[in-house]
Write an enzyme that holds these catalytic residues in place. Structure first.
Site, PDB file in Angstrom:
ATOM      1  N   ASP A 119       0.821  -1.216   0.000  1.00 10.34           N
ATOM      2  CA  ASP A 119       0.000   0.000   0.000  1.00 10.34           C
ATOM      3  C   ASP A 119       0.854   1.265   0.000  1.00 10.34           C
ATOM      4  O   ASP A 119       0.355   2.351  -0.310  1.00 10.34           O
ATOM      5  CB  ASP A 119      -0.922   0.024   1.221  1.00 10.34           C
ATOM      6  CG  ASP A 119      -2.058  -0.986   1.121  1.00 10.34           C
ATOM      7  OD1 ASP A 119      -2.170  -1.646   0.068  1.00 10.34           O
ATOM      8  OD2 ASP A 119      -2.826  -1.116   2.085  1.00 10.34           O
ATOM      9  N   MET A 150      -5.536  -3.239  -4.798  1.00 13.34           N
ATOM     10  CA  MET A 150      -5.468  -3.056  -3.361  1.00 13.34           C
ATOM     11  C   MET A 150      -5.141  -1.605  -3.001  1.00 13.34           C
ATOM     12  O   MET A 150      -4.654  -0.839  -3.827  1.00 13.34           O
ATOM     13  CB  MET A 150      -4.438  -4.014  -2.761  1.00 13.34           C
ATOM     14  CG  MET A 150      -4.865  -5.468  -2.815  1.00 13.34           C
ATOM     15  SD  MET A 150      -3.596  -6.571  -2.172  1.00 13.34           S
ATOM     16  CE  MET A 150      -4.511  -8.107  -2.086  1.00 13.34           C
ATOM     17  N   GLY A 151      -5.379  -1.274  -1.740  1.00  9.31           N
ATOM     18  CA  GLY A 151      -5.154   0.086  -1.255  1.00  9.31           C
ATOM     19  C   GLY A 151      -6.284   0.478  -0.336  1.00  9.31           C
ATOM     20  O   GLY A 151      -7.237   1.131  -0.748  1.00  9.31           O
ATOM     21  N   GLU A 164      -9.558  -0.427  -3.988  1.00  7.97           N
ATOM     22  CA  GLU A 164     -10.614  -1.251  -3.383  1.00  7.97           C
ATOM     23  C   GLU A 164     -11.541  -0.455  -2.472  1.00  7.97           C
ATOM     24  O   GLU A 164     -12.717  -0.789  -2.330  1.00  7.97           O
ATOM     25  CB  GLU A 164      -9.989  -2.399  -2.592  1.00  7.97           C
ATOM     26  CG  GLU A 164      -9.061  -1.950  -1.465  1.00  7.97           C
ATOM     27  CD  GLU A 164      -8.364  -3.125  -0.792  1.00  7.97           C
ATOM     28  OE1 GLU A 164      -8.973  -4.206  -0.717  1.00  7.97           O
ATOM     29  OE2 GLU A 164      -7.207  -2.954  -0.346  1.00  7.97           O
ATOM     30  N   GLN A 195      -1.434  -9.526  -6.799  1.00  5.21           N
ATOM     31  CA  GLN A 195      -0.686  -8.265  -6.818  1.00  5.21           C
ATOM     32  C   GLN A 195       0.534  -8.311  -5.904  1.00  5.21           C
ATOM     33  O   GLN A 195       1.535  -7.651  -6.176  1.00  5.21           O
ATOM     34  CB  GLN A 195      -1.588  -7.119  -6.359  1.00  5.21           C
ATOM     35  CG  GLN A 195      -2.789  -6.882  -7.248  1.00  5.21           C
ATOM     36  CD  GLN A 195      -3.840  -6.035  -6.553  1.00  5.21           C
ATOM     37  OE1 GLN A 195      -3.708  -4.824  -6.470  1.00  5.21           O
ATOM     38  NE2 GLN A 195      -4.875  -6.672  -6.046  1.00  5.21           N
TER      39      GLN A 195
END
Length: 379
Positions: free
Chosen positions: A139, A184-185, A241, A295
């Protein structure tokens, strides 16, 4: 002769493509220093520490360490368990009995919070314990560091996925002209924003990027997708996300699918929500793609900057230097990292469009490696 203290390390949170390289670096440095008696690893992080499930890492052969360092996942096993009041007693008991005076946690901001709480509990109980947190998160949202180990490799995956998915959508045309790629994040858009490197001209994907830092205007999002379809015959949007609208995470109006020990809710996904909105507005098929843990586990995307990580600390770029090799290293108090999130700064985002600025691309390029593939078109 004074007895040497022992060291314990553990891995926590979602693995990165290079989390085991950090583990290897810690163990290698520990043995090379000759400052410790035993070097232990906690199986599944805090879970293993509470239950006294520790591995003697000195028994692992050098040949095995070379393979482990290049492996995805977390070799010791990871965890998302949050330290509770009930855990403190058993943990301190294990530390005392094992003679452990240095604890190194490889993890993100939640892991730093665990380390900070353990250090405070040990100090209150009169237990000699130093706690360090080795940064780890794709992240890229840890405070007081230029970038986090693992981010560059995951970002490279996202760039390549965007390039490939964009060409796929372009090829399908009217049959399936829109793709929503969810990455993602949880609280920051560093990973979604990295997809911008895939765009060489306005025809290329991505045409829209949605990050948590900039609230999504659904009408503008749909207008942009419709315009790209009209001009180029297809559209691709990369969505974090937890991309948010004025009322919170998109698609999170109902109950979360899951809430972890740290109180982080997990919903069905902003990408699916936006794909449904596109299908209704444009009356066309909108694919929803969520690569998920791929990922952070695609070994083929590991870049040498990540691969050379030994014991990463904070990284700070020297003024006027874009290259990663120009970073200096340092340390920071756990309190400056625990439970805090480094969102993307304003200079990296164009809030009028939701896209990134040239300054962000300058920041990102040295982290993802190169070169990227050059794709061609007929006509």
């Amino acid at each position: 002769m004074t007895k040497k203290p022992n060291l314990l390390t553990m891995q926590s949170g979602g693995p990165t493509p290079v989390i085991n390289r950090s583990l290897f670096g810690i163990v290698q440095e520990a043995f090379d220093s000759d400052a410790f008696g035993q070097v232990y690893g906690a199986v599944h992080g805090l879970e293993g520490l509470v239950d006294d499930r520790l591995e003697d890492l000195g028994k692992v052969s050098k040949a095995s360490w070379r393979r482990i360092a290049a492996s995805p996942g977390a070799a010791l096993g990871s965890t998302r368990r949050k330290l509770t009041t009930e855990d403190v007693g058993p943990v301190l008991k294990v530390l005392r009995r094992r003679g452990i005076e240095l604890l190194i946690i490889v993890g993100g901001n939640d892991s730093a919070a665990t380390g900070h709480a353990l250090a405070a509990a040990a100090a209150s109980a009169g237990v000699s314990l130093t706690v360090m947190n080795v940064p780890k998160t794709i992240d890229n949202d840890l405070m007081v560091t230029d970038h986090c180990p693992g981010y560059g490799s995951a970002a490279r995956f996202v760039v390549l996925a965007t390039m490939g998915s964009g060409r796929d959508a372009e090829a399908m045309g009217r049959a399936a002209p829109v793709t929503i790629l969810e990455v993602m994040g949880r609280d920051a858009g560093w990973l979604a924003a990295s997809s911008a490197l895939a765009r060489r001209d306005e025809r290329d994907a991505p045409h829209v990027i949605c990050v948590p830092e900039v609230p999504v205007d659904e009408d503008r999002f749909l207008d942009t997708v419709e315009d790209a379809c009209s001009r180029f015959g297809y559209a691709l949007a990369v969505v974090a996300e937890n991309a948010r609208g004025p009322d919170g995470v998109l698609g999170a109006q109902g109950e979360p699918l899951f809430v972890d020990d740290f109180g982080h809710p997990y919903f069905d996904g902003a990408g699916r929500y936006l794909a449904t909105a596109v299908a209704r507005r444009l009356r066309t098929r909108a694919r929803y793609e969520a690569p998920g843990t791929i990922q952070r586990s695609m070994a083929a995307c590991v870049y040498r900057t990540d691969a050379r990580t030994d014991v990463p600390r904070t990284a700070k770029r020297r003024p006027g230097r874009a290259a990663v090799r120009s970073c200096s290293t340092g340390v920071a108090p756990l309190a400056d990292v625990a439970d805090r999130v480094r969102t993307m700064p304003d200079e990296y985002l164009d809030r009028s469009t939701g896209f990134v600025t040239p300054e962000f691309l300058v920041y990102l390029r040295p982290l993802i490696g190169g070169p990227l593939p050059e794709f061609g078109r007929i006509g």
